[in-house]
Write an enzyme that holds these catalytic residues in place. Structure first.
Site, PDB file in Angstrom:
ATOM      1  N   GLU A  47       0.834  -1.209   0.000  1.00 55.63           N
ATOM      2  CA  GLU A  47       0.000   0.000   0.000  1.00 55.63           C
ATOM      3  C   GLU A  47       0.871   1.263   0.000  1.00 55.63           C
ATOM      4  OE1 GLU A  47      -3.606   1.898   2.771  1.00 55.63           O
ATOM      5  OE2 GLU A  47      -2.175   0.479   3.620  1.00 55.63           O
ATOM      6  N   LYS A 120      -9.976   2.253  -2.137  1.00 61.25           N
ATOM      7  CA  LYS A 120     -10.173   1.738  -0.776  1.00 61.25           C
ATOM      8  C   LYS A 120     -11.508   2.192  -0.210  1.00 61.25           C
ATOM      9  CE  LYS A 120      -7.558   1.544   3.603  1.00 61.25           C
ATOM     10  NZ  LYS A 120      -6.246   1.911   4.188  1.00 61.25           N
ATOM     11  N   CYS A 157      -5.647  -2.799   2.823  1.00 54.87           N
ATOM     12  CA  CYS A 157      -5.368  -2.648   4.255  1.00 54.87           C
ATOM     13  C   CYS A 157      -6.612  -2.738   5.139  1.00 54.87           C
ATOM     14  CB  CYS A 157      -4.601  -1.354   4.500  1.00 54.87           C
ATOM     15  SG  CYS A 157      -3.661  -1.362   6.067  1.00 54.87           S
TER      16      CYS A 157
END
Length: 298
Positions: A47, A120, A157
């Site tokens: 990331e 995300k 994440c």
């Protein structure tokens, strides 16, 4: 052309990153070349790989790190993917427009074509993880991408803690869930909570593999990163890993070294496991309406 082989090799790059965005780009390309030489066909970076993890502070100037979908990262990796005949997942700090930024992943196929973008969906706001200051929540939904080698899904994440994200991406046909990640310990908490924190992180992702009958590849960074000398910083715990649809760990990295992990995706095994553990078949989709509510008050 789509690969009709029932097997392909995935690779994840566990890296230590610096303040120099250009050097990080060169390094990522170099490690991608190494992974390809070792047999990786679908490769994932950590990331926000082009910089240190800047979200430890709320700093107006950090927005200068952002780039467009057709920025330096995508341009460089389109060329690299084409030359190496590999598909690459490239996480970027995406500048969408003035004042609108996302934590995203560009998926590039082996011919250099950009297959698409994932933004995300779950944005954390915790001490030293001040992502809500920087990132607008994703608005493209959960996606999968048909690469030359296989169909993959990308999450990022904080997404890795949510079973809904893994389920919906798997239902889009993903055979592998890739989680580019930047996660670690607060130094003062490591001795007391470090083991259980990392164990929880591994366990929840293995559970996504089992519940959905997919491979999971989690890609972390390593090293102590301190944005300011007076701050404690974060010790990124590495431990990148790949597991199969039964949650079996196929490869796992150290806590503190840069490494390339490789594992084979075997669609015959995936099919066998789903036949024997038919969780997707037995879902009670007629009974799940309430899952869209925030909380069920009595």
């Amino acid at each position: 052309m789509i690969n009709n082989n029932r097997k392909y090799t995935i690779g994840v790059l566990q890296l230590e990153l610096s303040d120099d965005v250009n050097e990080n780009l060169k390094k990522a390309i170099s490690w991608t070349e190494k992974a390809a030489k070792e047999g990786a066909q679908v490769i994932c970076l950590p990331e926000l790989y082009r910089s240190k993890y800047f979200c430890q502070t709320e700093d107006f100037n950090s927005f200068n790190l952002a780039e467009g979908i057709s920025g330096p990262s995508a341009n460089a990796f389109q060329k690299t993917a084409r030359e190496l005949n590999v598909s690459v997942i490239v996480p970027i700090f995406e500048k969408r427009s003035f004042g609108i930024y996302h934590n995203s992943a560009v998926v590039i196929d082996a011919n250099g074509e950009i297959l698409g973008l994932y933004r995300k969906m779950h944005i954390p706001d915790d001490p030293a993880f001040y992502e809500k200051y920087y990132f607008t929540p994703g608005d493209l939904g959960f996606k999968s991408f048909q690469t030359k080698f296989g169909k993959i899904g990308t999450l990022i994440c904080w997404d890795q803690w949510f079973p809904e994200a893994a389920r919906l991406t798997s239902l889009k046909g993903a055979e592998v869930l890739f989680y580019p990640t930047a996660i670690g310990w607060h130094p003062k908490e490591k001795d007391k909570f470090g083991t259980i924190q990392k164990d929880s992180w591994i366990t929840i992702q293995r559970s996504h593999a089992i519940a959905n009958g997919v491979y999971v590849a989690s890609v972390n960074r390593v090293g102590l990163e301190k944005p300011k000398n007076e701050q404690d910083g974060i010790i990124f715990w590495g431990s990148s890993f790949i597991c199969n649809p039964q949650g079996e760990i196929l490869a796992i990295a150290s806590e503190d070294k840069e490494e390339i992990l490789l594992a084979e995706v075997d669609l015959n095994q995936l099919e066998t496991i789903r036949r024997n553990w038919p969780f997707l078949r037995d879902r009670r989709i007629d009974a799940y309406d309430e899952i869209t509510k925030r909380f069920l008050d009595e």
